[in-house]
Design a protein around this motif. Structure first.
Motif, mmCIF file in Angstrom:
data_model
loop_
_atom_site.group_PDB
_atom_site.id
_atom_site.type_symbol
_atom_site.label_atom_id
_atom_site.label_comp_id
_atom_site.label_asym_id
_atom_site.label_seq_id
_atom_site.Cartn_x
_atom_site.Cartn_y
_atom_site.Cartn_z
ATOM 1 N N TRP A 71 0.833 -1.203 0.000
ATOM 2 C CA TRP A 71 0.000 0.000 0.000
ATOM 3 C C TRP A 71 0.871 1.258 0.000
ATOM 4 O O TRP A 71 0.562 2.225 -0.705
ATOM 5 N N TYR A 72 1.935 1.254 0.782
ATOM 6 C CA TYR A 72 2.854 2.392 0.798
ATOM 7 C C TYR A 72 3.469 2.609 -0.584
ATOM 8 O O TYR A 72 3.647 3.750 -1.030
ATOM 9 N N GLY A 73 3.811 1.509 -1.256
ATOM 10 C CA GLY A 73 4.386 1.617 -2.590
ATOM 11 C C GLY A 73 3.423 2.271 -3.570
ATOM 12 O O GLY A 73 3.818 3.133 -4.363
ATOM 13 N N LEU A 74 2.153 1.897 -3.524
ATOM 14 C CA LEU A 74 1.160 2.480 -4.422
ATOM 15 C C LEU A 74 0.874 3.940 -4.076
ATOM 16 O O LEU A 74 0.723 4.784 -4.975
ATOM 17 N N ILE A 75 0.805 4.239 -2.790
ATOM 18 C CA ILE A 75 0.550 5.624 -2.380
ATOM 19 C C ILE A 75 1.708 6.525 -2.790
ATOM 20 O O ILE A 75 1.505 7.630 -3.321
ATOM 21 N N GLY A 76 2.936 6.057 -2.571
ATOM 22 C CA GLY A 76 4.101 6.846 -2.957
ATOM 23 C C GLY A 76 4.155 7.083 -4.460
ATOM 24 O O GLY A 76 4.460 8.194 -4.914
ATOM 25 N N PHE A 77 3.849 6.050 -5.237
ATOM 26 C CA PHE A 77 3.836 6.191 -6.691
ATOM 27 C C PHE A 77 2.751 7.170 -7.130
ATOM 28 O O PHE A 77 2.972 7.992 -8.032
ATOM 29 N N THR A 78 1.587 7.115 -6.500
ATOM 30 C CA THR A 78 0.496 8.035 -6.835
ATOM 31 C C THR A 78 0.899 9.481 -6.585
ATOM 32 O O THR A 78 0.677 10.366 -7.432
ATOM 33 N N LEU A 79 1.494 9.745 -5.437
ATOM 34 C CA LEU A 79 1.918 11.105 -5.112
ATOM 35 C C LEU A 79 3.001 11.589 -6.073
ATOM 36 O O LEU A 79 3.000 12.763 -6.485
ATOM 37 N N LEU A 80 3.908 10.697 -6.442
ATOM 38 C CA LEU A 80 4.957 11.068 -7.401
ATOM 39 C C LEU A 80 4.348 11.454 -8.744
ATOM 40 O O LEU A 80 4.717 12.476 -9.344
ATOM 41 N N MET A 81 3.413 10.655 -9.245
ATOM 42 C CA MET A 81 2.791 10.944 -10.533
ATOM 43 C C MET A 81 1.955 12.217 -10.478
ATOM 44 O O MET A 81 1.923 12.994 -11.444
ATOM 45 N N LEU A 82 1.270 12.449 -9.374
ATOM 46 C CA LEU A 82 0.504 13.687 -9.220
ATOM 47 C C LEU A 82 1.417 14.902 -9.252
ATOM 48 O O LEU A 82 1.097 15.930 -9.863
ATOM 49 N N GLY A 83 2.565 14.794 -8.594
ATOM 50 C CA GLY A 83 3.526 15.896 -8.603
ATOM 51 C C GLY A 83 4.058 16.171 -9.995
ATOM 52 O O GLY A 83 4.154 17.329 -10.426
ATOM 53 N N ILE A 84 4.408 15.120 -10.724
ATOM 54 C CA ILE A 84 4.905 15.289 -12.094
ATOM 55 C C ILE A 84 3.823 15.893 -12.980
ATOM 56 O O ILE A 84 4.092 16.788 -13.797
ATOM 57 N N ALA A 85 2.587 15.412 -12.849
ATOM 58 C CA ALA A 85 1.487 15.944 -13.659
ATOM 59 C C ALA A 85 1.243 17.418 -13.361
ATOM 60 O O ALA A 85 0.980 18.217 -14.279
ATOM 61 N N ALA A 86 1.315 17.796 -12.076
ATOM 62 C CA ALA A 86 1.083 19.195 -11.704
ATOM 63 C C ALA A 86 2.171 20.099 -12.286
ATOM 64 O O ALA A 86 1.883 21.191 -12.798
ATOM 65 N N ILE A 87 3.427 19.665 -12.206
ATOM 66 C CA ILE A 87 4.527 20.468 -12.758
ATOM 67 C C ILE A 87 4.401 20.588 -14.272
ATOM 68 O O ILE A 87 4.581 21.670 -14.853
ATOM 69 N N ALA A 88 4.068 19.472 -14.930
ATOM 70 C CA ALA A 88 3.928 19.494 -16.389
ATOM 71 C C ALA A 88 2.761 20.379 -16.818
ATOM 72 O O ALA A 88 2.865 21.115 -17.815
ATOM 73 N N GLN A 89 1.657 20.340 -16.088
ATOM 74 C CA GLN A 89 0.513 21.176 -16.429
ATOM 75 C C GLN A 89 0.862 22.646 -16.263
ATOM 76 O O GLN A 89 0.468 23.493 -17.083
ATOM 77 N N ARG A 90 1.605 22.985 -15.224
ATOM 78 C CA ARG A 90 1.992 24.385 -15.008
ATOM 79 C C ARG A 90 2.869 24.888 -16.151
ATOM 80 O O ARG A 90 2.722 26.014 -16.619
ATOM 81 N N ARG A 91 3.748 24.036 -16.626
ATOM 82 C CA ARG A 91 4.610 24.427 -17.748
ATOM 83 C C ARG A 91 3.798 24.605 -19.025
ATOM 84 O O ARG A 91 4.055 25.538 -19.816
ATOM 85 N N LEU A 92 2.804 23.730 -19.237
ATOM 86 C CA LEU A 92 1.954 23.883 -20.417
ATOM 87 C C LEU A 92 1.184 25.200 -20.367
ATOM 88 O O LEU A 92 1.029 25.884 -21.388
ATOM 89 N N GLU A 93 0.674 25.572 -19.200
ATOM 90 C CA GLU A 93 -0.077 26.808 -19.068
ATOM 91 C C GLU A 93 0.827 28.021 -19.270
ATOM 92 O O GLU A 93 0.397 29.038 -19.849
ATOM 93 N N GLN A 94 2.076 27.948 -18.835
ATOM 94 C CA GLN A 94 3.003 29.060 -19.020
ATOM 95 C C GLN A 94 3.387 29.223 -20.483
ATOM 96 O O GLN A 94 3.607 30.345 -20.953
ATOM 97 N N ASN A 95 3.482 28.105 -21.204
ATOM 98 C CA ASN A 95 3.897 28.158 -22.611
ATOM 99 C C ASN A 95 2.756 28.469 -23.566
ATOM 100 O O ASN A 95 2.990 28.780 -24.729
ATOM 101 N N SER A 96 1.519 28.340 -23.069
ATOM 102 C CA SER A 96 0.364 28.581 -23.952
ATOM 103 C C SER A 96 -0.010 30.055 -23.993
ATOM 104 O O SER A 96 0.394 30.842 -23.164
#
Length: 266
Positions: free
Chosen positions: A241-266
């Protein structure tokens, strides 16, 4: 002269948002179901692989305390859930980003969470559909005995297990252009499934792969699914469960950073 105040009917402020979410989830599921290239591949791959590896090749065999057909049922259930999330959300969202459809959604009065939850719900629906097909095949063709409690555990893990890979799909959609999204998703999806022990039981794999399997979320969800059948998992349930939770938080962080960059470039 006395006046009686006008009593206005009370409305639930969440009702419109819930209604929008339900409509969006319904049409998203129908859209993916009608896209034959998506529905045939996402549903067909785990079904065909289970028929081949779980029913035809290992009929009458046992792995530990359970039959090979039941063991492989757990593995390919996870394989189907991961595919539904990665292709339904990752590739689908990348296409909508490229077509500008997401910009139109943002300009509409739709709540942002309704759009994201609708995609996650659609992936979960496909995951449940795949698991039910595999269970039906296992019971009818593989003589798999499945108690109601085991079945409910499978469905519960299916609904929860979609979340980490849905977050991964969102991260991929923000990082990968649509033209290369299907190929890159397959390059991640297939090796991740193999290294997580979904195709070949880990005890039959080389020691090196057994060692690095803990790095893959497919391994953790697969072990939890096997644990639902009473099979002794590698490592503690809490660690998975810890492994899945950690992976989820990591992917959410990457998605948030990538979305912010897309909004800045648009």
């Amino acid at each position: 002269m006395s006046t009686t105040p006008l009593a206005l009917p009370r409305t639930n402020p969440l009702a419109p948002s819930i209604n929008i979410f339900l409509r969006e989830a319904k049409y998203e599921f129908l859209r993916l179901l009608r896209a034959r290239s998506f529905s045939f591949s996402v549903i067909g791959f785990p079904v065909v692989f289970y028929l081949f590896f779980g029913i035809m090749m290992n009929r009458g065999e046992h792995i530990g305390s359970i039959s090979a057909a039941k063991y492989v049922l757990a593995s390919f259930a996870v394989f189907g859930v991961v595919g539904a999330a990665l292709f339904g959300i990752g590739v689908g969202l990348a296409g909508e980003l490229a077509a500008g459809w997401l910009d139109l959604k943002r300009a509409s009065p739709m709540p942002p969470f309704a759009y994201v939850l609708a995609k996650c719900s659609s992936a979960a629906f496909f995951g449940v559909l795949i698991v039910n097909l595999l269970v039906l095949i296992g019971i009818t063709l593989g003589q798999v005995s499945l108690s109601p409690v085991e079945y409910l555990r499978m469905i519960g893990l299916t609904l929860i297990g979609v979340i980490p890979f849905a977050c991964m799909g969102m991260a991929l959609a923000m990082l990968v252009p649509f033209s290369s999204a299907p190929g890159i998703t397959n390059l991640i999806y297939l090796p991740m499934s193999f290294c997580g022990g979904l195709w070949v039981p880990l005890m039959f794999m080389p020691h090196f792969l057994q060692t690095i399997a803990v790095l893959f979320p497919t391994y953790h969800l697969g072990q939890l699914m096997l644990g639902a059948f009473g099979f002794a998992s590698r490592g503690s349930t809490l660690s998975h469960w810890y492994g899945l939770i950690g992976f989820t938080l990591l992917m959410l962080g990457i998605a948030a950073i990538a979305q912010r960059r897309l909004e800045q470039n648009s």
